[in-house]
Design a protein around this motif. Sequence first.
Motif, short mmCIF file in Angstrom:
data_model
loop_
_atom_site.label_atom_id
_atom_site.label_comp_id
_atom_site.label_asym_id
_atom_site.label_seq_id
_atom_site.Cartn_x
_atom_site.Cartn_y
_atom_site.Cartn_z
N VAL A 1 59.11 -37.18 -18.13
CA VAL A 1 60.31 -36.55 -17.55
C VAL A 1 61.54 -37.42 -17.78
CG1 VAL A 1 61.38 -35.72 -15.43
CG2 VAL A 1 58.93 -35.38 -15.79
N GLN A 2 62.61 -36.78 -18.22
CA GLN A 2 63.91 -37.44 -18.35
C GLN A 2 64.91 -36.64 -17.51
OE1 GLN A 2 65.40 -37.79 -22.37
NE2 GLN A 2 66.75 -39.49 -21.85
N VAL A 3 65.65 -37.33 -16.64
CA VAL A 3 66.48 -36.67 -15.63
C VAL A 3 67.94 -37.05 -15.81
CG1 VAL A 3 66.83 -36.32 -13.15
CG2 VAL A 3 64.52 -36.71 -14.03
N TYR A 4 68.83 -36.08 -15.64
CA TYR A 4 70.26 -36.35 -15.62
C TYR A 4 70.53 -37.38 -14.53
CZ TYR A 4 75.29 -35.38 -15.14
OH TYR A 4 76.66 -35.48 -15.06
N GLU A 5 71.20 -38.47 -14.88
CA GLU A 5 71.27 -39.63 -13.99
C GLU A 5 71.80 -39.32 -12.59
OE1 GLU A 5 72.25 -44.35 -14.35
OE2 GLU A 5 73.49 -42.95 -15.49
N PRO A 6 72.92 -38.61 -12.43
CA PRO A 6 73.37 -38.30 -11.06
C PRO A 6 72.34 -37.50 -10.26
CG PRO A 6 75.15 -37.94 -12.62
CD PRO A 6 73.91 -38.17 -13.43
N PHE A 7 71.63 -36.59 -10.93
CA PHE A 7 70.59 -35.83 -10.24
C PHE A 7 69.42 -36.74 -9.90
CE2 PHE A 7 67.08 -32.58 -10.23
CZ PHE A 7 67.52 -31.89 -9.11
N GLY A 8 69.15 -37.70 -10.78
CA GLY A 8 68.10 -38.68 -10.50
C GLY A 8 68.40 -39.50 -9.26
N HIS A 9 69.69 -39.90 -9.10
CA HIS A 9 70.08 -40.63 -7.89
C HIS A 9 69.89 -39.74 -6.65
CE1 HIS A 9 71.40 -43.87 -10.27
NE2 HIS A 9 72.59 -43.40 -10.62
N PHE A 10 70.21 -38.47 -6.79
CA PHE A 10 70.09 -37.53 -5.66
C PHE A 10 68.64 -37.39 -5.20
CE2 PHE A 10 69.29 -33.02 -4.47
CZ PHE A 10 70.00 -32.99 -3.28
N VAL A 11 67.72 -37.17 -6.14
CA VAL A 11 66.32 -36.98 -5.74
C VAL A 11 65.69 -38.30 -5.29
CG1 VAL A 11 65.99 -34.92 -7.15
CG2 VAL A 11 65.52 -37.17 -8.14
N THR A 12 66.20 -39.42 -5.82
CA THR A 12 65.69 -40.73 -5.38
C THR A 12 66.07 -40.99 -3.93
OG1 THR A 12 65.80 -41.62 -7.63
CG2 THR A 12 65.76 -43.21 -5.81
N ARG A 13 67.31 -40.66 -3.56
CA ARG A 13 67.73 -40.82 -2.16
C ARG A 13 66.90 -39.97 -1.21
NH1 ARG A 13 72.96 -40.42 -4.40
NH2 ARG A 13 73.16 -38.29 -3.59
N LEU A 14 66.45 -38.82 -1.70
CA LEU A 14 65.63 -37.94 -0.87
C LEU A 14 64.17 -38.37 -0.83
CD1 LEU A 14 67.02 -34.43 -1.93
CD2 LEU A 14 67.48 -35.65 0.20
N GLY A 15 63.80 -39.29 -1.73
CA GLY A 15 62.43 -39.75 -1.76
C GLY A 15 61.48 -38.80 -2.47
N ILE A 16 62.00 -37.95 -3.34
CA ILE A 16 61.14 -36.98 -4.03
C ILE A 16 61.15 -37.19 -5.54
CG2 ILE A 16 61.43 -35.24 -2.22
CD1 ILE A 16 63.36 -33.77 -4.13
N ASN B 1 72.79 -39.57 -19.57
CA ASN B 1 74.15 -39.23 -19.18
C ASN B 1 74.92 -38.55 -20.31
OD1 ASN B 1 75.19 -39.63 -16.54
ND2 ASN B 1 74.83 -41.84 -16.75
N ARG B 2 74.43 -38.78 -21.54
CA ARG B 2 75.10 -38.26 -22.73
C ARG B 2 74.08 -37.57 -23.63
NH1 ARG B 2 76.59 -43.46 -22.30
NH2 ARG B 2 75.44 -44.03 -24.19
N PRO B 3 74.52 -36.61 -24.43
CA PRO B 3 73.58 -35.87 -25.29
C PRO B 3 72.75 -36.77 -26.19
CG PRO B 3 75.70 -34.77 -25.24
CD PRO B 3 75.89 -36.06 -24.51
N MET C 1 53.96 -34.20 -24.02
CA MET C 1 55.12 -33.33 -23.87
C MET C 1 56.21 -34.04 -23.06
SD MET C 1 55.47 -29.51 -22.17
CE MET C 1 54.52 -28.73 -23.48
N LYS C 2 57.46 -33.77 -23.42
CA LYS C 2 58.58 -34.37 -22.71
C LYS C 2 59.55 -33.27 -22.30
CE LYS C 2 62.08 -38.03 -23.17
NZ LYS C 2 62.65 -39.05 -24.09
N ILE C 3 59.97 -33.31 -21.05
CA ILE C 3 60.90 -32.32 -20.51
C ILE C 3 62.10 -33.04 -19.90
CG2 ILE C 3 61.23 -30.58 -18.70
CD1 ILE C 3 58.39 -29.67 -19.15
N ALA C 4 63.30 -32.58 -20.22
CA ALA C 4 64.52 -33.08 -19.61
C ALA C 4 64.93 -32.15 -18.48
CB ALA C 4 65.64 -33.19 -20.64
N LEU C 5 65.44 -32.73 -17.40
CA LEU C 5 65.88 -31.93 -16.25
C LEU C 5 67.34 -32.21 -15.95
CD1 LEU C 5 62.68 -32.84 -15.47
CD2 LEU C 5 63.23 -31.37 -13.55
N HIS C 6 68.09 -31.13 -15.79
CA HIS C 6 69.49 -31.25 -15.38
C HIS C 6 69.67 -30.49 -14.07
CE1 HIS C 6 73.83 -30.00 -15.33
NE2 HIS C 6 73.94 -31.29 -15.50
#
Length: 291
Positions: free
Chosen positions: A32-47, A56-58, A1-6
Amino acid sequence: MKIALHGRPLKEAAIPCVQHIFSELKRRGVSVQVYEPFGHFVTRLGIAPEDFSVFNRPEQITDVDFFFSIGGDGTLLETLTFVGDRQIPILGINAGRLGFLAGTLCSDIDIALNQLFAGEYRYDDRTLLHLDANRELFGGVNFALNEFTITKRDTSSMIVVNTYIDGEYLNSYWADGLIVATPTGSTGYSLSCGGPLVMPDSGNFIISPVSPHNLNVRPMIVSDNSVLSFQIEGRSKNFLVSLDSRSKVVDATIKLTVRKEHFKARLIKLAGQNFLHTLRAKLNWGLDSRN
């Protein structure tokens, strides 16, 4: 299964919720596939999850089974711009404020995931509206879940919106603007302008003037099979046209037509979630000490 997160950057109180979602998806073996700016956000938090792809695009979103929108209703509206006509089922997780569309609370995320993976859910397909114009306005993303609006751009005098239904003249609205809302959007901007609440599956559009100068002009409900067209006049040279939270500046040469979109937004409705309960819980609808 694959889930995208925005998602968008979240308040500190919502961070444990996001971390728990990532942990549960990893435990269940979900890609898991993550919206890139949100991916940067959670990466900075270490989670961030150990291994995830970004988009970044549909067109970068492929083979996705579900789409998680983590935030508030604005985040979910943004999520729809990535989903488009593919009708990927969307689970709205409320890490924002009101969360009228994003109805799954962070405190209920384990229940929600269990129901989702057990197939204990149904689809809540919502009508979208489609905008046609005589020039490109929204980069091909010409649909909205809540509303289409025409408003004056600044504090200048009112505008005149000449409105037609299926080519037949309806009215010239002297006002600060005009809203065409879907049933989903009936709980938003239209409601604050005196528009009625409409059940999600009612098959209607709501035309609501914004601060009309004519006191005998009131919101009007029309069939969503109608084609609505508009011409704008006013002392100002520029006006604002919006689809949900996206807006563009236009001038009086613009020709605008609104109709029902040929596809729908597919929201995931879990057990215990329904429109009437949401009205009472989120809007205190019918709140009365006698009840």
